[in-house]
Design an enzyme around this catalytic site. Structure first.
Site, PDB file in Angstrom:
ATOM      1  N   ARG A 202      72.419  -4.456  21.870  1.00 22.35           N
ATOM      2  CA  ARG A 202      71.579  -5.100  20.852  1.00 22.35           C
ATOM      3  C   ARG A 202      71.621  -4.248  19.587  1.00 22.35           C
ATOM      4  O   ARG A 202      71.268  -3.069  19.622  1.00 22.35           O
ATOM      5  CB  ARG A 202      70.150  -5.227  21.372  1.00 22.35           C
ATOM      6  CG  ARG A 202      69.172  -5.746  20.357  1.00 22.35           C
ATOM      7  CD  ARG A 202      67.784  -6.045  20.953  1.00 22.35           C
ATOM      8  NE  ARG A 202      66.893  -6.433  19.882  1.00 22.35           N
ATOM      9  CZ  ARG A 202      65.913  -5.678  19.409  1.00 22.35           C
ATOM     10  NH1 ARG A 202      65.619  -4.512  19.956  1.00 22.35           N
ATOM     11  NH2 ARG A 202      65.174  -6.094  18.398  1.00 22.35           N
TER      12      ARG A 202
ATOM     13  N   HIS B  92      65.608  -6.115  11.193  1.00 24.95           N
ATOM     14  CA  HIS B  92      64.925  -4.971  11.788  1.00 24.95           C
ATOM     15  C   HIS B  92      64.434  -4.093  10.638  1.00 24.95           C
ATOM     16  O   HIS B  92      64.824  -2.933  10.507  1.00 24.95           O
ATOM     17  CB  HIS B  92      65.855  -4.220  12.751  1.00 24.95           C
ATOM     18  CG  HIS B  92      65.133  -3.397  13.785  1.00 24.95           C
ATOM     19  ND1 HIS B  92      65.339  -3.539  15.147  1.00 24.95           N
ATOM     20  CD2 HIS B  92      64.219  -2.421  13.653  1.00 24.95           C
ATOM     21  CE1 HIS B  92      64.573  -2.666  15.803  1.00 24.95           C
ATOM     22  NE2 HIS B  92      63.893  -1.976  14.923  1.00 24.95           N
TER      23      HIS B  92
ATOM     24  N   GLU C  40      59.852  -7.201  15.965  1.00 27.56           N
ATOM     25  CA  GLU C  40      58.505  -6.629  15.909  1.00 27.56           C
ATOM     26  C   GLU C  40      57.743  -6.970  14.636  1.00 27.56           C
ATOM     27  O   GLU C  40      57.512  -6.118  13.778  1.00 27.56           O
ATOM     28  CB  GLU C  40      58.546  -5.107  16.088  1.00 27.56           C
ATOM     29  CG  GLU C  40      59.032  -4.696  17.453  1.00 27.56           C
ATOM     30  CD  GLU C  40      58.712  -3.240  17.805  1.00 27.56           C
ATOM     31  OE1 GLU C  40      58.143  -2.542  16.946  1.00 27.56           O
ATOM     32  OE2 GLU C  40      59.005  -2.833  18.926  1.00 27.56           O
TER      33      GLU C  40
ATOM     34  N   ASN D  33      59.638  -6.174  23.332  1.00 22.39           N
ATOM     35  CA  ASN D  33      59.760  -4.729  23.219  1.00 22.39           C
ATOM     36  C   ASN D  33      58.490  -4.141  23.805  1.00 22.39           C
ATOM     37  O   ASN D  33      57.393  -4.460  23.328  1.00 22.39           O
ATOM     38  CB  ASN D  33      59.855  -4.305  21.752  1.00 22.39           C
ATOM     39  CG  ASN D  33      61.103  -4.839  21.053  1.00 22.39           C
ATOM     40  OD1 ASN D  33      61.932  -5.489  21.661  1.00 22.39           O
ATOM     41  ND2 ASN D  33      61.217  -4.539  19.766  1.00 22.39           N
TER      42      ASN D  33
ATOM     43  N   TYR E 259      56.537  -0.601  25.242  1.00 23.68           N
ATOM     44  CA  TYR E 259      56.470   0.848  25.455  1.00 23.68           C
ATOM     45  C   TYR E 259      55.168   1.258  26.128  1.00 23.68           C
ATOM     46  O   TYR E 259      55.155   2.093  27.014  1.00 23.68           O
ATOM     47  CB  TYR E 259      56.573   1.578  24.112  1.00 23.68           C
ATOM     48  CG  TYR E 259      57.911   1.431  23.418  1.00 23.68           C
ATOM     49  CD1 TYR E 259      58.894   2.395  23.581  1.00 23.68           C
ATOM     50  CD2 TYR E 259      58.198   0.334  22.605  1.00 23.68           C
ATOM     51  CE1 TYR E 259      60.121   2.289  22.940  1.00 23.68           C
ATOM     52  CE2 TYR E 259      59.419   0.217  21.964  1.00 23.68           C
ATOM     53  CZ  TYR E 259      60.385   1.193  22.137  1.00 23.68           C
ATOM     54  OH  TYR E 259      61.598   1.074  21.512  1.00 23.68           O
TER      55      TYR E 259
ATOM     56  N   GLU F 237      63.498  -3.863  24.144  1.00 28.66           N
ATOM     57  CA  GLU F 237      63.343  -2.425  23.911  1.00 28.66           C
ATOM     58  C   GLU F 237      62.374  -1.869  24.927  1.00 28.66           C
ATOM     59  O   GLU F 237      61.370  -2.493  25.251  1.00 28.66           O
ATOM     60  CB  GLU F 237      62.757  -2.107  22.517  1.00 28.66           C
ATOM     61  CG  GLU F 237      63.707  -2.254  21.368  1.00 28.66           C
ATOM     62  CD  GLU F 237      63.075  -1.853  20.036  1.00 28.66           C
ATOM     63  OE1 GLU F 237      62.148  -1.027  20.027  1.00 28.66           O
ATOM     64  OE2 GLU F 237      63.521  -2.394  19.021  1.00 28.66           O
TER      65      GLU F 237
HETATM   66  C1  PNW Z   1      59.891   0.182  17.682  1.00 30.90           C
HETATM   67  N1  PNW Z   1      53.709   2.101  16.766  1.00 30.90           N
HETATM   68  O1  PNW Z   1      59.066   0.709  16.696  1.00 30.90           O
HETATM   69  C2  PNW Z   1      61.099  -0.277  16.904  1.00 30.90           C
HETATM   70  O2  PNW Z   1      61.539  -1.578  17.139  1.00 30.90           O
HETATM   71  C3  PNW Z   1      62.225   0.704  16.894  1.00 30.90           C
HETATM   72  O3  PNW Z   1      62.947   0.557  15.707  1.00 30.90           O
HETATM   73  C4  PNW Z   1      61.679   2.094  17.098  1.00 30.90           C
HETATM   74  O4  PNW Z   1      62.614   3.107  16.909  1.00 30.90           O
HETATM   75  C5  PNW Z   1      61.095   2.131  18.503  1.00 30.90           C
HETATM   76  O5  PNW Z   1      60.109   1.130  18.672  1.00 30.90           O
HETATM   77  C6  PNW Z   1      60.479   3.468  18.871  1.00 30.90           C
HETATM   78  O6  PNW Z   1      59.401   3.765  18.027  1.00 30.90           O
HETATM   79  C7  PNW Z   1      57.733   1.042  16.812  1.00 30.90           C
HETATM   80  O7  PNW Z   1      53.320   2.997  15.968  1.00 30.90           O
HETATM   81  C8  PNW Z   1      57.280   2.026  15.947  1.00 30.90           C
HETATM   82  O8  PNW Z   1      52.906   1.553  17.573  1.00 30.90           O
HETATM   83  C9  PNW Z   1      55.946   2.364  15.945  1.00 30.90           C
HETATM   84  C10 PNW Z   1      55.073   1.735  16.803  1.00 30.90           C
HETATM   85  C11 PNW Z   1      55.522   0.755  17.667  1.00 30.90           C
HETATM   86  C12 PNW Z   1      56.863   0.417  17.676  1.00 30.90           C
END
Ligand code: PNW
Length: 456
Positions: A83, A127, A173, A301, A303, A362
């Site tokens: 991707r 992006h 995002e 995505n 995390y 992601e």
């Molecule tokens: C995502 N937050 O970004 C993005 O899609 C990527 O480009 C990035 O590198 C990756 O996650 C890791 O950070 C985020 O502050 C950046 O909550 C910040 C946040 C969430 C997602």
């Protein structure tokens, strides 16, 4: 061996797609090459004090010139999908008008190289590197014209690439670039808009998504497939009992009201509109139809959870449980670790919105990775992360969630936005002085999982 999997470990179904992900501004560099126009991230990163260490994406990983070498890295991971994102201002240097053939040629070369190596290209059209000219002319996403321009650009890309690219994502995002860029001012373009204007900018972003879906359908080949890549805000039921699961579904729908919910349901929730009051976005019924244009799949995505929730006897029907101060995180302080978020993210998409095809677009772990004198990176934290999160993904698939693939963020360490190069997410370590790439222990781990199609 179990169907499609290894003799040991938690198997995935045959054909499960293993991949990794990157984004244009984070890896490409070559910002002044072949006619690329400036983007809001060039402007932002060159404004002193905005990025840790005043890092910029000027060189980044030089992916623009090293994509062949990086294709071999992807291949070495046994990954069958990649991707990447397209820099809008390489194609239309001012966001619209005459296309720049040299910019398009780069993505043609990249796509051809991936396919020649047995890797399916998954292309994200946005992006976050908005052409600066659109920021100047229309105030970026504050202007409805930007949504229109995005639709036109999306149609153009579908026409040019859909003979070889079968999966397109519209915007990556929406929450992040709207909230952090136009609300909190910590991402480009660095604005802190009042609620009414922020809601309007968000509305233009979801509208842009819908216009792009329609344009891709109109200009792409008949087998072109289109979806969204959103970081859905997931409520995790703190105990997996029916009452708390129900509460988590209610909460998840509200957490995403301005994003995934309006895109998949075609309306803003009553609670969203009530809370926004006079600050609600201005929109028409026609807008909502465009925004909710049917999708072929959803990318999510994921995390960290937005919150753990429990059922509650209040008007909302749920209650957030605040995170403990000692709740573990990766080196990114926002990344509260909770492997079950992958399970619930997938299950909510299936249960709340009946989504039939899902990709984890992601998921990844940041660390303090250091190269040893033997050129090793012993990222035990990332290996533990992968085992924990992927075990939960495997559980979701086993329970019937329609997850077809997983893209680890990221292939290589890269420009981590406002955190600059100090935060590392890659399976490959980047020496930013030499631009040499080194496999971390997690690369070996990923390669084995992808090969055996199982969590090991
Ligand atoms: C995502 N937050 O970004 C993005 O899609 C990527 O480009 C990035 O590198 C990756 O996650 C890791 O950070 C985020 O502050 C950046 O909550 C910040 C946040 C969430 C997602």
């Amino acid at each position: 061996a179990a169907a499609g999997g290894g003799a040991h470990g938690l198997s995935f179904p045959a054909g499960f797609l293993w991949g990794t992900a990157t984004a244009s501004y984070q890896v490409e560099g070559a910002v002044n090459v072949d006619g690329r126009g400036p983007s809001i991230w060039d402007t932002f990163s060159h404004t002193p004090g905005k990025i840790a260490n005043n890092d910029t994406g000027d060189v980044a990983c030089d992916f623009y010139h090293r994509y062949k070498e990086d294709t071999q890295l992807i291949k070495s991971l046994n990954a069958k999908a990649f991707r990447f994102s397209i820099a809008w201002s390489r194609i239309f240097p001012t966001g619209k008008g005459a296309p720049n053939q040299k910019g398009l040629d780069f993505y043609n070369r990249l796509v051809d190289e991936l396919l020649a190596n047995g890797i399916q290209p998954f292309a994200t059209l946005y992006h976050w590197d908005l052409p600066q000219a659109l920021q100047d002319q229309y105030k970026g996403w504050q202007g409805r014209e930007t949504a229109q321009a995005f639709g036109d650009y999306a149609g153009y890309m579908a026409e040019k690439l859909s003979d070889r690219v079968k999966h397109f994502f519209t915007l990556n995002e929406l929450w992040t670039f709207i909230q952090l860029g136009y609300g909190d001012g910590v991402f480009a373009p660095g604005l802190k808009l009042p609620p009414a204007e922020l809601n309007q900018a968000r509305h233009h972003a979801v509208l842009a998504h819908g216009l792009a879906v329609q344009a891709i359908r109109a200009h792409g080949r008949p087998d072109t497939r289109v979806g969204l890549a959103e970081n859905i805000k997931v409520a995790v039921p703190y105990i997996e009992t029916p009452e708390h699961i129900k509460a988590a579904e209610i909460a998840t729908r509200e957490f995403n009201a301005g994003y995934t919910t309006v895109i998949l349901e075609g309306k803003y929730t009553d609670t969203f509109l009530k809370n926004a009051g006079a600050n609600a976005p201005k929109f028409t019924a026609e807008d909502l139809k465009i925004i909710s244009s049917p999708l072929d799949f959803c990318g999510i995505n994921i995390y960290n959870p937005e919150a753990y929730v429990r059922a509650a006897d209040n008007a909302e029907g749920y209650e957030k449980i605040p995170f403990a101060k000692s709740h573990p995180t990766s080196t990114s302080k926002w990344e509260l670790l909770a492997p079950e978020v992958l399970y619930w993210g997938a299950r909510h998409m299936q249960n709340i919105w009946k989504v039939k095809e899902l990709y984890i677009t992601e998921n990844g772990c940041s660390g303090t990775d250091e190269l040893t004198p033997e050129n090793r990176v012993n990222d035990t934290d990332r290996v533990a992360f992968l085992r924990g999160y992927l075990s939960q993904l495997q559980r979701a698939v086993t329970d019937g969630a329609p997850v077809k693939g997983y893209f680890y963020w990221s292939l290589v360490d890269n420009f981590e936005w406002a955190s600059g190069y100090g935060i590392r997410f890659g399976l490959f370590y980047m020496d930013y002085k030499t631009l040499k790439r080194y496999p971390k222990a997690s690369a070996e781990y990923f390669r084995t999982m992808a090969q055996q199609n199982a969590v090991l």
